[in-house]
Design a protein around this motif. Structure first.
Motif, short mmCIF file in Angstrom:
data_model
loop_
_atom_site.label_atom_id
_atom_site.label_comp_id
_atom_site.label_asym_id
_atom_site.label_seq_id
_atom_site.Cartn_x
_atom_site.Cartn_y
_atom_site.Cartn_z
N GLY A 160 21.61 2.64 36.93
CA GLY A 160 21.28 1.18 36.61
C GLY A 160 20.90 1.15 34.91
O GLY A 160 21.55 0.19 34.42
N ILE A 161 20.18 2.04 34.53
CA ILE A 161 19.71 1.86 33.21
C ILE A 161 20.92 2.08 32.25
O ILE A 161 20.90 1.26 31.25
CB ILE A 161 18.67 2.96 32.62
CG1 ILE A 161 17.18 2.56 33.63
CG2 ILE A 161 18.53 2.94 31.54
CD1 ILE A 161 16.40 3.54 33.47
N GLN A 162 21.76 3.11 32.60
CA GLN A 162 23.01 3.46 31.62
C GLN A 162 23.92 1.99 31.73
O GLN A 162 24.53 1.66 30.66
CB GLN A 162 23.63 4.33 32.04
CG GLN A 162 23.24 5.77 31.79
CD GLN A 162 23.89 6.90 32.46
OE1 GLN A 162 24.58 6.81 33.58
NE2 GLN A 162 23.95 8.20 31.77
N GLN A 163 24.01 1.45 32.84
CA GLN A 163 24.82 0.25 32.81
C GLN A 163 24.25 -1.08 32.22
O GLN A 163 25.06 -1.79 31.79
CB GLN A 163 24.95 -0.15 34.46
CG GLN A 163 26.02 -0.98 34.90
CD GLN A 163 26.30 -1.11 36.14
OE1 GLN A 163 25.86 -0.09 37.11
NE2 GLN A 163 27.01 -2.10 36.84
N LEU A 164 23.00 -1.03 32.17
CA LEU A 164 22.26 -2.16 31.69
C LEU A 164 21.85 -1.93 30.27
O LEU A 164 21.96 -3.00 29.52
CB LEU A 164 20.94 -2.35 32.50
CG LEU A 164 20.21 -3.95 32.17
CD1 LEU A 164 20.99 -5.09 32.51
CD2 LEU A 164 19.00 -3.71 33.09
N LEU A 165 21.89 -0.68 29.75
CA LEU A 165 21.40 -0.54 28.22
C LEU A 165 22.49 -1.20 27.18
O LEU A 165 21.98 -2.04 26.38
CB LEU A 165 21.43 0.95 28.07
CG LEU A 165 20.79 1.39 27.02
CD1 LEU A 165 19.00 0.90 27.36
CD2 LEU A 165 20.68 3.08 27.03
N PRO A 166 23.58 -1.43 27.51
CA PRO A 166 24.64 -2.17 26.34
C PRO A 166 24.05 -3.57 26.19
O PRO A 166 23.98 -4.35 25.25
CB PRO A 166 25.76 -2.01 26.80
CG PRO A 166 26.11 -0.88 27.89
CD PRO A 166 24.59 -0.66 28.42
N HIS A 167 23.78 -4.41 27.53
CA HIS A 167 23.00 -5.61 27.37
C HIS A 167 21.96 -5.77 26.59
O HIS A 167 21.87 -6.57 25.66
CB HIS A 167 23.03 -6.01 28.87
CG HIS A 167 22.42 -7.34 28.98
ND1 HIS A 167 23.25 -8.57 29.04
CD2 HIS A 167 21.27 -7.92 29.20
CE1 HIS A 167 22.52 -9.66 29.18
NE2 HIS A 167 21.32 -9.32 29.13
N PHE A 168 21.01 -4.83 26.78
CA PHE A 168 19.66 -4.75 26.07
C PHE A 168 20.15 -4.45 24.56
O PHE A 168 19.62 -5.14 23.92
CB PHE A 168 18.95 -3.64 26.54
CG PHE A 168 18.15 -4.30 28.06
CD1 PHE A 168 17.97 -5.37 28.44
CD2 PHE A 168 17.62 -3.04 28.63
CE1 PHE A 168 17.66 -5.73 29.57
CE2 PHE A 168 16.81 -3.39 29.98
CZ PHE A 168 16.91 -4.66 30.31
#
Length: 210
Positions: free
Chosen positions: A122-130
């Motif tokens: 989940g973090i890997q997937q969301l990290l580009p957004h952040f």
């Protein structure tokens, strides 16, 4: 920092700590993206939060043991809202047995799948957004079990050691992007967690004296 008008993901939100976190965030004006296995519980919670706090609350049914389902749910969250400000990785479970008595490899595998692999994915997937926003907060619910050894918690503690180690390294990697990483190391909390983890109650009694 104020939570008003922030959009925050909470996993494992349908009961226990996740449910209370949702209430706390909503009471401070935060908007919510909630995920859990039970659509009925999520729907009831969504209705309650909207009526009590007049916030935007969206629900996403997903079993995080199914990493493909979790990936799909997170993709939908990212597409549904213009900005996500934080994620609280709260979903998790434990089975407490002595190593010599652990009879189901499936239990150990599922603890790692939910407590560690789903969290990292989940973090890997969301990290580009952040990173694109140059802001974000990742909160990983770990455990004192990841820091203090106790009998019957070897496999569960190993998953929480992994969460703490991952969080500490990730924090160093993303600090230049304005992203915060927090690991929360709770002790025993009186929730339904222990109904699954320790039906006999012996683990709870032993740690209550620590």
């Amino acid at each position: 920092m104020t939570l008003k008008d922030k959009t925050i993901i909470v996993t494992g939100a349908s009961s226990g700590i996740g449910e209370r976190l949702a209430h706390q965030i909503a009471s401070q004006g935060g908007n919510l993206l909630l995920t859990a296995r039970s659509e009925e519980k999520l729907t009831n919670l969504q209705t309650e939060l909207k009526e009590l706090y007049s916030i935007d609350c969206r629900i996403y049914k997903a079993d995080l043991l199914d990493l493909n389902a979790w990936k799909s749910a997170l993709n939908k969250m990212i597409s549904d809202v213009p900005r996500i400000d934080a994620i609280i990785n709260n979903a998790g479970f434990g089975i407490f047995d002595k190593v010599e008595e652990e009879s189901k490899w499936e239990d150990t595998e599922n603890m790692f799948r939910l407590n560690v692999f789903a969290l990292i994915q989940g973090i890997q997937q969301l990290l580009p957004h952040f990173i694109s926003n140059r802001a974000g907060h990742i909160v990983n619910i770990a455990s004192q079990a990841g820091k203090i050894s106790t009998p019957k918690s070897a496999s569960y503690a190993a998953t929480k050691h992994a969460v703490i180690g991952f969080s500490n390294a990730l924090r160093l990697e993303v600090e230049d992007y304005g992203i915060y990483v927090t690991s929360v190391n709770l002790g025993p909390v009186a929730t339904n967690f222990f109904h699954v983890a320790d039906p006999s109650g012996t683990y709870q009694k032993s740690v209550s004296n620590i």
